[in-house]
Design a protein around this motif. Structure first.
Motif, PDB file in Angstrom:
ATOM      1  N   VAL A   4       0.647  -1.047  -0.007  1.00  0.00           N
ATOM      2  CA  VAL A   4      -0.162   0.053  -0.069  1.00  0.00           C
ATOM      3  C   VAL A   4       0.627   0.825  -0.254  1.00  0.00           C
ATOM      4  O   VAL A   4       1.917   1.613   0.782  1.00  0.00           O
ATOM      5  CB  VAL A   4      -1.089  -0.215   1.363  1.00  0.00           C
ATOM      6  CG1 VAL A   4      -1.955   1.645   1.720  1.00  0.00           C
ATOM      7  CG2 VAL A   4      -1.655  -1.329   1.157  1.00  0.00           C
ATOM      8  N   GLN A   5       0.758   2.087  -1.133  1.00  0.00           N
ATOM      9  CA  GLN A   5       0.968   3.644  -0.919  1.00  0.00           C
ATOM     10  C   GLN A   5       1.249   4.017   0.342  1.00  0.00           C
ATOM     11  O   GLN A   5       0.355   4.213   0.473  1.00  0.00           O
ATOM     12  CB  GLN A   5       1.115   4.180  -2.465  1.00  0.00           C
ATOM     13  CG  GLN A   5       0.881   3.426  -3.685  1.00  0.00           C
ATOM     14  CD  GLN A   5       1.321   4.192  -4.945  1.00  0.00           C
ATOM     15  OE1 GLN A   5       0.789   5.354  -4.893  1.00  0.00           O
ATOM     16  NE2 GLN A   5       1.564   3.624  -5.759  1.00  0.00           N
ATOM     17  N   TRP A  10       0.548   8.018   0.911  1.00  0.00           N
ATOM     18  CA  TRP A  10      -0.064   8.700   0.626  1.00  0.00           C
ATOM     19  C   TRP A  10      -1.904   8.034   0.600  1.00  0.00           C
ATOM     20  O   TRP A  10      -2.153   8.642   1.763  1.00  0.00           O
ATOM     21  CB  TRP A  10      -0.215   9.191  -0.617  1.00  0.00           C
ATOM     22  CG  TRP A  10      -0.907   7.902  -1.927  1.00  0.00           C
ATOM     23  CD1 TRP A  10       0.370   7.817  -2.989  1.00  0.00           C
ATOM     24  CD2 TRP A  10      -2.150   8.129  -2.397  1.00  0.00           C
ATOM     25  NE1 TRP A  10      -0.497   6.557  -3.884  1.00  0.00           N
ATOM     26  CE2 TRP A  10      -1.863   7.218  -3.870  1.00  0.00           C
ATOM     27  CE3 TRP A  10      -3.820   8.733  -2.456  1.00  0.00           C
ATOM     28  CZ2 TRP A  10      -3.025   6.636  -4.409  1.00  0.00           C
ATOM     29  CZ3 TRP A  10      -4.411   8.378  -2.914  1.00  0.00           C
ATOM     30  CH2 TRP A  10      -4.411   7.506  -4.135  1.00  0.00           C
ATOM     31  N   TRP A  11      -1.955   6.177  -0.015  1.00  0.00           N
ATOM     32  CA  TRP A  11      -2.999   5.727   0.722  1.00  0.00           C
ATOM     33  C   TRP A  11      -3.461   5.223   1.715  1.00  0.00           C
ATOM     34  O   TRP A  11      -4.654   5.340   2.793  1.00  0.00           O
ATOM     35  CB  TRP A  11      -3.459   4.681  -0.574  1.00  0.00           C
ATOM     36  CG  TRP A  11      -5.026   4.168  -0.386  1.00  0.00           C
ATOM     37  CD1 TRP A  11      -5.051   2.737   0.153  1.00  0.00           C
ATOM     38  CD2 TRP A  11      -5.965   4.956  -1.486  1.00  0.00           C
ATOM     39  NE1 TRP A  11      -6.118   2.595   0.527  1.00  0.00           N
ATOM     40  CE2 TRP A  11      -6.729   3.902  -0.631  1.00  0.00           C
ATOM     41  CE3 TRP A  11      -6.109   5.477  -1.356  1.00  0.00           C
ATOM     42  CZ2 TRP A  11      -8.557   3.469  -0.443  1.00  0.00           C
ATOM     43  CZ3 TRP A  11      -7.832   5.744  -2.032  1.00  0.00           C
ATOM     44  CH2 TRP A  11      -8.974   4.996  -1.339  1.00  0.00           C
ATOM     45  N   PHE A  23     -10.264   0.068  -7.439  1.00  0.00           N
ATOM     46  CA  PHE A  23      -9.583   0.754  -7.596  1.00  0.00           C
ATOM     47  C   PHE A  23      -9.327   1.382  -6.355  1.00  0.00           C
ATOM     48  O   PHE A  23      -8.072   1.070  -5.393  1.00  0.00           O
ATOM     49  CB  PHE A  23      -9.465   2.128  -8.144  1.00  0.00           C
ATOM     50  CG  PHE A  23      -9.022   2.352  -9.597  1.00  0.00           C
ATOM     51  CD1 PHE A  23      -7.663   1.447 -10.438  1.00  0.00           C
ATOM     52  CD2 PHE A  23     -10.040   2.373 -10.286  1.00  0.00           C
ATOM     53  CE1 PHE A  23      -7.697   0.892 -11.283  1.00  0.00           C
ATOM     54  CE2 PHE A  23      -9.745   2.180 -11.970  1.00  0.00           C
ATOM     55  CZ  PHE A  23      -8.146   1.330 -11.751  1.00  0.00           C
ATOM     56  N   ALA A  24      -9.991   1.239  -4.966  1.00  0.00           N
ATOM     57  CA  ALA A  24     -10.182   1.648  -3.356  1.00  0.00           C
ATOM     58  C   ALA A  24      -9.956   0.276  -3.201  1.00  0.00           C
ATOM     59  O   ALA A  24      -8.980   0.221  -2.117  1.00  0.00           O
ATOM     60  CB  ALA A  24     -11.089   2.242  -2.644  1.00  0.00           C
ATOM     61  N   PHE A  34      -5.905  -0.541  -3.999  1.00  0.00           N
ATOM     62  CA  PHE A  34      -4.764   0.146  -3.730  1.00  0.00           C
ATOM     63  C   PHE A  34      -4.015  -0.376  -1.842  1.00  0.00           C
ATOM     64  O   PHE A  34      -3.534   0.859  -1.418  1.00  0.00           O
ATOM     65  CB  PHE A  34      -5.713   2.387  -3.465  1.00  0.00           C
ATOM     66  CG  PHE A  34      -5.858   2.473  -4.630  1.00  0.00           C
ATOM     67  CD1 PHE A  34      -4.052   2.193  -5.230  1.00  0.00           C
ATOM     68  CD2 PHE A  34      -6.597   4.120  -4.897  1.00  0.00           C
ATOM     69  CE1 PHE A  34      -4.877   2.813  -6.408  1.00  0.00           C
ATOM     70  CE2 PHE A  34      -6.335   4.449  -5.830  1.00  0.00           C
ATOM     71  CZ  PHE A  34      -6.081   4.004  -7.192  1.00  0.00           C
ATOM     72  N   SER A  35      -5.803  -0.702  -1.386  1.00  0.00           N
ATOM     73  CA  SER A  35      -5.097  -1.467   0.001  1.00  0.00           C
ATOM     74  C   SER A  35      -5.050  -2.348   0.134  1.00  0.00           C
ATOM     75  O   SER A  35      -4.873  -3.063   0.636  1.00  0.00           O
ATOM     76  CB  SER A  35      -6.865  -0.777   0.736  1.00  0.00           C
ATOM     77  OG  SER A  35      -7.671   0.362   0.505  1.00  0.00           O
TER      78      SER A  35
END
Length: 179
Positions: free
Chosen positions: A61-62, A64-65, A113-114, A117-118
């Protein structure tokens, strides 16, 4: 010259293929949403796990996320307990019925996408790819569905009074004095 985009948006064979695809994706979303609505769902553990995946040598996970999750999503986990299952169910229902198809597919992509991203791959990448076809196809993806009637009706509501208004409406300038 062959245009895949034009074929996707206008062809009757594409319309039928998109319908099968739409119903398949919709069923997947609706059943997952229904399971969460009826079986109970708590997003807190998932969200905390996603934040943890932002650490280590190879974070999934990046940062920023993870910051968004940590500062907004985790403190509001109760909201996500409600929004995620309801969103999944409504997206699925919209896709199955072919009602607001493009919007439903777009919202499905946002949720996929959420989840990606997770740090959850699962079927999310596959679903995003399939949903892209629905969004690009536009109205053709919902022609065999309620969009066939709903969208023209809504267009009529918003354009009904445009023909009744005069083209040249007289205006009164601020310096013009009336009697």
């Amino acid at each position: 010259m062959f245009s895949f985009n034009q074929w996707l948006r206008e062809n009757k064979v594409a319309m039928w293929i998109l319908t099968v695809l739409r119903v398949y994706i919709g069923y997947d979303w609706m059943t997952h949403g229904w399971g969460k609505l009826t079986g109970g769902f708590e997003a807190g553990g998932f969200l905390a796990g996603a934040v943890e995946k932002a650490t280590g040598d190879h974070p999934a996970v990046q940062a920023w996320w993870a910051t968004f999750l940590e500062k907004f999503a985790v403190p509001n986990a109760g909201l996500f307990d409600f929004v995620i299952p309801l969103g999944e169910f409504l997206v699925g229902l919209g896709l199955i019925l072919g009602c607001f198809t493009t919007l439903a597919a777009l919202m499905a992509m946002v949720m996929n996408f959420a989840f990606l991203f997770s740090g959850t791959v699962s079927t999310n990448a596959q679903l995003v790819l399939l949903e892209i076809f629905l969004v690009v196809a536009g109205a053709n993806a919902g022609k065999i569905g309620l969009d066939r009637w709903v969208m023209p009706y809504l267009r009529g509501l918003f354009t009904r009074n445009k023909g009744n208004q005069p083209k040249d409406t007289p205006t009164i300038s601020p310096t013009h004095k009336t009697a």
